[in-house]
Design a protein around this motif. Structure first.
Motif, short mmCIF file in Angstrom:
data_model
loop_
_atom_site.label_atom_id
_atom_site.label_comp_id
_atom_site.label_asym_id
_atom_site.label_seq_id
_atom_site.Cartn_x
_atom_site.Cartn_y
_atom_site.Cartn_z
N GLU A 21 -5.42 15.91 -27.64
CA GLU A 21 -5.75 16.47 -28.81
C GLU A 21 -4.92 17.44 -29.06
OE1 GLU A 21 -10.76 15.81 -28.58
OE2 GLU A 21 -9.91 17.72 -27.75
N LEU A 22 -4.37 18.23 -28.31
CA LEU A 22 -3.30 19.29 -28.81
C LEU A 22 -2.33 18.66 -29.77
CD1 LEU A 22 -1.88 22.16 -26.95
CD2 LEU A 22 -0.62 21.11 -28.49
N MET A 23 -1.54 17.35 -29.25
CA MET A 23 -0.56 16.87 -29.87
C MET A 23 -1.13 16.34 -31.17
SD MET A 23 1.93 14.99 -27.06
CE MET A 23 2.88 14.35 -28.08
N LEU A 24 -2.13 15.73 -31.20
CA LEU A 24 -2.70 15.04 -32.25
C LEU A 24 -2.95 16.15 -33.40
CD1 LEU A 24 -5.12 12.47 -31.16
CD2 LEU A 24 -3.00 11.86 -32.11
N ALA A 25 -3.42 17.24 -33.08
CA ALA A 25 -3.60 18.30 -33.90
C ALA A 25 -2.37 18.82 -34.57
CB ALA A 25 -4.39 19.44 -33.38
N THR A 46 -3.71 29.93 -24.93
CA THR A 46 -3.75 28.42 -25.70
C THR A 46 -2.72 28.71 -27.02
OG1 THR A 46 -6.18 28.35 -25.33
CG2 THR A 46 -5.44 27.67 -27.64
N TYR A 47 -2.73 29.79 -27.63
CA TYR A 47 -1.70 30.05 -28.64
C TYR A 47 -0.30 29.81 -27.92
CZ TYR A 47 -5.96 32.03 -30.66
OH TYR A 47 -7.19 32.51 -30.93
N ASP A 48 0.09 30.26 -26.85
CA ASP A 48 1.41 30.06 -26.30
C ASP A 48 1.81 28.65 -25.85
OD1 ASP A 48 1.72 32.93 -26.33
OD2 ASP A 48 1.69 33.24 -24.39
N GLU A 49 0.50 27.93 -25.50
CA GLU A 49 0.71 26.57 -25.29
C GLU A 49 1.08 25.87 -26.51
OE1 GLU A 49 0.09 23.06 -22.53
OE2 GLU A 49 0.71 25.21 -22.37
N ILE A 50 0.58 26.07 -27.65
CA ILE A 50 0.71 25.24 -28.78
C ILE A 50 2.15 25.51 -29.47
CG2 ILE A 50 -0.15 25.31 -31.45
CD1 ILE A 50 -2.89 25.96 -30.32
N ARG A 51 2.50 26.79 -29.38
CA ARG A 51 3.81 27.12 -29.66
C ARG A 51 4.80 26.58 -28.97
NH1 ARG A 51 1.61 32.66 -31.34
NH2 ARG A 51 1.48 32.69 -33.58
N THR A 52 4.68 26.24 -27.53
CA THR A 52 5.57 25.77 -26.68
C THR A 52 5.80 24.27 -27.14
OG1 THR A 52 5.41 27.27 -24.96
CG2 THR A 52 6.42 25.33 -24.49
N ILE A 53 4.84 23.67 -27.26
CA ILE A 53 4.70 22.24 -27.78
C ILE A 53 5.44 22.09 -29.00
CG2 ILE A 53 3.46 20.13 -28.10
CD1 ILE A 53 3.67 20.88 -25.14
N GLY A 54 5.33 22.94 -30.10
CA GLY A 54 5.80 22.80 -31.21
C GLY A 54 7.30 23.07 -31.00
N THR A 55 7.55 24.06 -30.11
CA THR A 55 9.05 24.15 -29.97
C THR A 55 9.68 22.63 -29.24
OG1 THR A 55 8.99 26.53 -29.63
CG2 THR A 55 11.04 25.23 -28.62
N ILE A 56 9.09 22.30 -28.26
CA ILE A 56 9.66 21.11 -27.73
C ILE A 56 9.78 19.88 -28.83
CG2 ILE A 56 9.20 19.08 -26.07
CD1 ILE A 56 7.89 21.34 -24.36
N PHE A 57 8.81 19.75 -29.77
CA PHE A 57 9.22 18.68 -30.75
C PHE A 57 9.89 19.03 -32.03
CE2 PHE A 57 6.12 17.18 -27.72
CZ PHE A 57 6.15 15.85 -27.87
N GLY A 58 10.24 20.15 -32.09
CA GLY A 58 10.97 20.81 -33.20
C GLY A 58 10.10 20.85 -34.48
N ALA A 110 -13.38 21.80 -24.11
CA ALA A 110 -13.52 23.25 -25.02
C ALA A 110 -13.24 24.41 -24.17
CB ALA A 110 -14.95 23.23 -25.55
N THR A 111 -13.31 24.35 -22.81
CA THR A 111 -13.09 25.64 -21.98
C THR A 111 -11.68 25.75 -21.51
OG1 THR A 111 -13.84 24.68 -19.97
CG2 THR A 111 -15.70 25.74 -21.54
N LEU A 112 -10.82 24.86 -21.78
CA LEU A 112 -9.61 24.67 -21.22
C LEU A 112 -8.48 25.09 -22.25
CD1 LEU A 112 -10.21 20.99 -19.76
CD2 LEU A 112 -10.23 23.05 -18.48
N VAL A 113 -7.25 25.18 -21.94
CA VAL A 113 -6.13 25.60 -22.61
C VAL A 113 -5.83 24.36 -23.61
CG1 VAL A 113 -3.76 26.14 -22.78
CG2 VAL A 113 -5.15 27.27 -21.10
N GLY A 114 -6.39 24.59 -24.75
CA GLY A 114 -5.89 23.66 -25.77
C GLY A 114 -6.80 23.86 -27.26
N ILE A 115 -6.94 22.95 -28.01
CA ILE A 115 -7.27 23.52 -29.30
C ILE A 115 -8.85 23.56 -29.41
CG2 ILE A 115 -5.30 22.45 -30.66
CD1 ILE A 115 -7.51 20.18 -31.41
N ARG A 116 -9.72 23.19 -28.44
CA ARG A 116 -10.88 23.18 -28.40
C ARG A 116 -11.44 24.54 -28.40
NH1 ARG A 116 -14.48 18.50 -27.77
NH2 ARG A 116 -13.37 16.76 -28.14
N SER A 117 -10.77 25.49 -27.71
CA SER A 117 -11.27 26.67 -27.28
C SER A 117 -11.76 27.54 -28.39
CB SER A 117 -10.36 27.70 -26.45
OG SER A 117 -8.97 27.68 -26.96
N ALA A 118 -11.05 27.40 -29.50
CA ALA A 118 -11.42 28.09 -30.71
C ALA A 118 -12.72 27.68 -31.29
CB ALA A 118 -10.42 28.33 -31.86
#
Length: 342
Positions: free
Chosen positions: A82-86, A178-190, A318-326
């Protein structure tokens, strides 16, 4: 014992096994050179590096240099998918595995278009069949050594791996993760700008919810994951505990010095929760079964949440490090202060 009460113990074991991994904060650097024996896809070896690459990421003690964004990704567990799709990375995904719950409606079409490799964690051989250049795991069990899926095994096969930071051995989990995870994946994928935009959207969602419950008295909340002889619940170091706080509540077991743990039903009675947050996930029995159990116990009859049938249901994802927590913060707040959202 009923199957309703067994999966959490397995999940707790998986949590315990990965906490042995040495904690390493994520270090993002650029221009660090490339490594011909790290990573997977043919494009890595044949095309020139795009702008901003190479990048090196230290994830749970495994350092990986990406010469270009991964183009064939297998996600194991739902929240990485879900994080990648978002982040708009559908075209980089060649396989998913282990759906925990219903996918977010806005991501459902894309999610269902990706081949599902297995209902649980796929075998090492099944993952190899998808020819990934990156495997992104949500729980530590994604890379279970005793099942032949260690990160070392994938590296030997020329495939990079990334593990959700919740399982890097850190004991306390927060929204910052959660926010750091998203930014790290964003960095890996440019796509750092896209990642920043998603983080901003999620932060705004949380802030808007917090504003609606500001100044309200804290509502005592008990998290019921599972259990009959004792209650398996979220402790003070869990992301769930922070979600409750952000929603205007107070985890009645915030003093439990762990992410998850067992407590006695006598303790639940003593702490008088006014709302019970029920975690919903595949293989743990239905939400209705869990409610029926709670409502059928004479010892719990005078617990305010049980007496008044005040339950809030949260998908485990929704309780894990991912987009659902918000999203979970808003769902919780609506359950705690329904009058504030009318």
């Amino acid at each position: 014992m009923s199957p309703l009460f067994t999966p959490a113990r397995t999940r707790r074991f998986l949590r315990a096994t990965v906490t042995a991994v040495a904690l390493s904060s994520v270090l993002l650097t650029t221009g660090c050179g490339s490594s011909s024996d790290e990573g997977g896809g043919d494009a890595k070896a044949t095309a020139s590096a795009p702008a901003g690459f190479p990048v090196t990421v230290d994830n749970c003690g495994v350092k990986t240099t990406y010469d270009r964004p991964p183009s064939r990704v297998v996600t194991i567990h739902q929240h990485p998918a879900e994080l990648m799709l978002a982040l708009g990375l559908r075209n980089s995904m060649v396989g998913t595995a282990f759906p925990d719950s219903a996918v977010l409606p806005e991501l459902k079409k894309d999610y269902e278009s990706i081949p599902e490799l297995a209902k649980k964690e796929p075998s090492f051989e099944r993952v190899l069949e998808a020819e990934p250049d990156l495997v992104y795991g949500g729980y530590g069990s994604a890379f279970a050594e005793n099942e032949g899926r260690s990160r070392e095994a994938f590296a030997d096969a020329g495939i990079d791996t990334y593990l959700n930071r919740e399982y890097c051995g850190k004991k306390r989990v927060t929204m910052k993760d959660t926010y750091d995870e998203i930014r790290t994946i964003g960095t890996i994928f440019g796509i750092p700008d896209r990642a920043d935009e998603l983080v901003t959207d999620l932060q705004t969602r949380v802030d808007e919810t917090a504003a609606k419950v500001e100044g309200e008295p804290e509502v005592p909340v008990f998290v019921y994951d599972s259990g009959d002889k004792s209650a398996f619940t979220a402790g003070g170091k869990s992301l769930g505990s922070e979600l409750i706080r952000l929603a205007g509540g107070e985890n009645v077991f915030a003093d439990l010095d762990d992410v998850f743990g067992d407590v006695s039903w006598e303790q639940v009675v003593e702490r008088k929760p006014e709302v019970i947050a029920i975690y919903d996930y595949a293989g743990a029995g239905s939400v209705e079964e869990k409610k029926k159990y709670l409502l059928s116990q004479p010892a719990l009859a005078d617990v305010p949440a049980v007496r008044n049938k005040r339950f809030v249901v949260l998908p485990l994802t929704a309780t894990l490090v991912g987009i659902r927590s918000a999203y979970a913060v808003e769902d919780l707040a609506r359950g705690l202060y329904p009058e504030n959202f009318r």
